[in-house]
Design a protein around this motif. Structure first.
Motif, PDB file in Angstrom:
ATOM      1  N   LEU A 115       0.836  -1.202   0.000  1.00  0.00           N
ATOM      2  CA  LEU A 115       0.000   0.000   0.000  1.00  0.00           C
ATOM      3  C   LEU A 115       0.874   1.257   0.000  1.00  0.00           C
ATOM      4  N   TYR A 116       1.961   1.198   0.757  1.00  0.00           N
ATOM      5  CA  TYR A 116       2.949   2.281   0.738  1.00  0.00           C
ATOM      6  C   TYR A 116       3.486   2.462  -0.680  1.00  0.00           C
ATOM      7  N   GLY A 117       3.885   1.349  -1.311  1.00  0.00           N
ATOM      8  CA  GLY A 117       4.452   1.412  -2.657  1.00  0.00           C
ATOM      9  C   GLY A 117       3.467   1.958  -3.676  1.00  0.00           C
ATOM     10  N   ILE A 118       2.209   1.600  -3.539  1.00  0.00           N
ATOM     11  CA  ILE A 118       1.184   2.124  -4.454  1.00  0.00           C
ATOM     12  C   ILE A 118       1.107   3.645  -4.324  1.00  0.00           C
ATOM     13  N   ALA A 119       1.090   4.140  -3.095  1.00  0.00           N
ATOM     14  CA  ALA A 119       1.052   5.590  -2.880  1.00  0.00           C
ATOM     15  C   ALA A 119       2.337   6.240  -3.398  1.00  0.00           C
ATOM     16  N   PHE A 120       3.475   5.620  -3.111  1.00  0.00           N
ATOM     17  CA  PHE A 120       4.761   6.168  -3.533  1.00  0.00           C
ATOM     18  C   PHE A 120       4.821   6.314  -5.052  1.00  0.00           C
ATOM     19  N   PHE A 121       4.547   5.227  -5.771  1.00  0.00           N
ATOM     20  CA  PHE A 121       4.687   5.283  -7.223  1.00  0.00           C
ATOM     21  C   PHE A 121       3.574   6.095  -7.882  1.00  0.00           C
ATOM     22  N   SER A 122       2.421   6.178  -7.259  1.00  0.00           N
ATOM     23  CA  SER A 122       1.359   7.055  -7.774  1.00  0.00           C
ATOM     24  C   SER A 122       1.802   8.511  -7.691  1.00  0.00           C
ATOM     25  N   THR A 123       2.401   8.891  -6.561  1.00  0.00           N
ATOM     26  CA  THR A 123       2.898  10.254  -6.395  1.00  0.00           C
ATOM     27  C   THR A 123       4.028  10.538  -7.376  1.00  0.00           C
ATOM     28  N   VAL A 171       3.433  -3.561 -10.380  1.00  0.00           N
ATOM     29  CA  VAL A 171       4.023  -4.617  -9.541  1.00  0.00           C
ATOM     30  C   VAL A 171       3.457  -4.516  -8.119  1.00  0.00           C
ATOM     31  N   GLU A 172       3.376  -3.308  -7.589  1.00  0.00           N
ATOM     32  CA  GLU A 172       2.822  -3.112  -6.246  1.00  0.00           C
ATOM     33  C   GLU A 172       1.346  -3.519  -6.200  1.00  0.00           C
ATOM     34  N   ARG A 173       0.593  -3.114  -7.192  1.00  0.00           N
ATOM     35  CA  ARG A 173      -0.842  -3.435  -7.217  1.00  0.00           C
ATOM     36  C   ARG A 173      -1.096  -4.930  -7.356  1.00  0.00           C
ATOM     37  N   VAL A 174      -0.345  -5.584  -8.224  1.00  0.00           N
ATOM     38  CA  VAL A 174      -0.511  -7.026  -8.430  1.00  0.00           C
ATOM     39  C   VAL A 174      -0.194  -7.782  -7.140  1.00  0.00           C
ATOM     40  N   THR A 175       0.891  -7.394  -6.485  1.00  0.00           N
ATOM     41  CA  THR A 175       1.278  -8.064  -5.246  1.00  0.00           C
ATOM     42  C   THR A 175       0.241  -7.811  -4.156  1.00  0.00           C
ATOM     43  N   ALA A 176      -0.211  -6.582  -4.033  1.00  0.00           N
ATOM     44  CA  ALA A 176      -1.238  -6.269  -3.030  1.00  0.00           C
ATOM     45  C   ALA A 176      -2.506  -7.078  -3.296  1.00  0.00           C
TER      46      ALA A 176
END
Length: 188
Positions: free
Chosen positions: A39-47, A71-76
């Motif tokens: 979830l952190y990674g999704i926010a990070f890469f979205s920003t 990659v973050e979304r698929v894993t989440a």
């Protein structure tokens, strides 16, 4: 041939069941934390996608961030599907992790592409090692959660290997991310 139970001499309770229950609890907590990391990674890469300024003319850097986000979304998504069967609650809207991801990305928005990649290599390396060690431990204990530890380890390794390939200016670095997505993407 049956095996004899091993008991604690002071309380006459079985030693191994509590040991394995403790491992299961620890592994559930590790996977829950890994999910929050997604979830952190999704926010990070979205920003980063919304605000990064050093895009190259061919759009390769933007495409790389889109793949990293995927990659973050698929894993989440995989963790969201499977963690509840181990008693874990997945909350896809974790404000704390979203705020941390956004704040960290905001600090790096003005870096050059090369500086950003170098910074990310140093940032991802310890996580890649932690997730690898967690996978190995899950395998050693024949954990029913081993498959999820493989997923988390493979996810972090794909990101780390992509970053290293990008540092070396390998033309096909994003293929590492595309391959991970192809292996793990499940249609919603």
């Amino acid at each position: 041939m049956a095996t004899a139970a091993v008991y604690c001499s002071s309380c006459l309770s079985p030693l191994f069941p509590s040991f394995f229950m403790q491992i299961d609890k620890q592994q559930r907590e590790q996977l829950q934390q890994a999910y929050r990391g997604e979830l952190y990674g999704i926010a990070f890469f979205s920003t980063m996608l919304a605000g990064f300024r050093d895009w190259d003319a061919m759009g390769r850097h933007r495409h790389a961030f889109e793949l990293l986000l995927q990659v973050e979304r698929v894993t989440a998504a995989q963790l969201e599907r499977q963690l509840p069967s181990f008693g874990c609650v997945c909350q896809p809207h974790d404000e704390e992790m979203a705020a941390k991801g956004d704040a960290d990305a905001s600090r790096w928005l003005n870096l050059s592409w090369e500086s950003l990649i170098d910074t990310m290599v140093d940032w991802v390396a310890p996580y890649q090692e932690v997730y690898r060690q967690q996978r190995v431990k899950a395998e050693q204990h024949h954990s029913p959660m081993t498959e999820l530890f493989h997923l988390v380890d493979e996810h972090e390794t794909a990101i780390y290997c992509y970053l290293l390939a990008q540092q070396r200016n390998e033309a096909n670095a994003t293929q590492i991310l595309s391959d991970f997505i192809a292996r793990h993407h499940v249609a919603c």
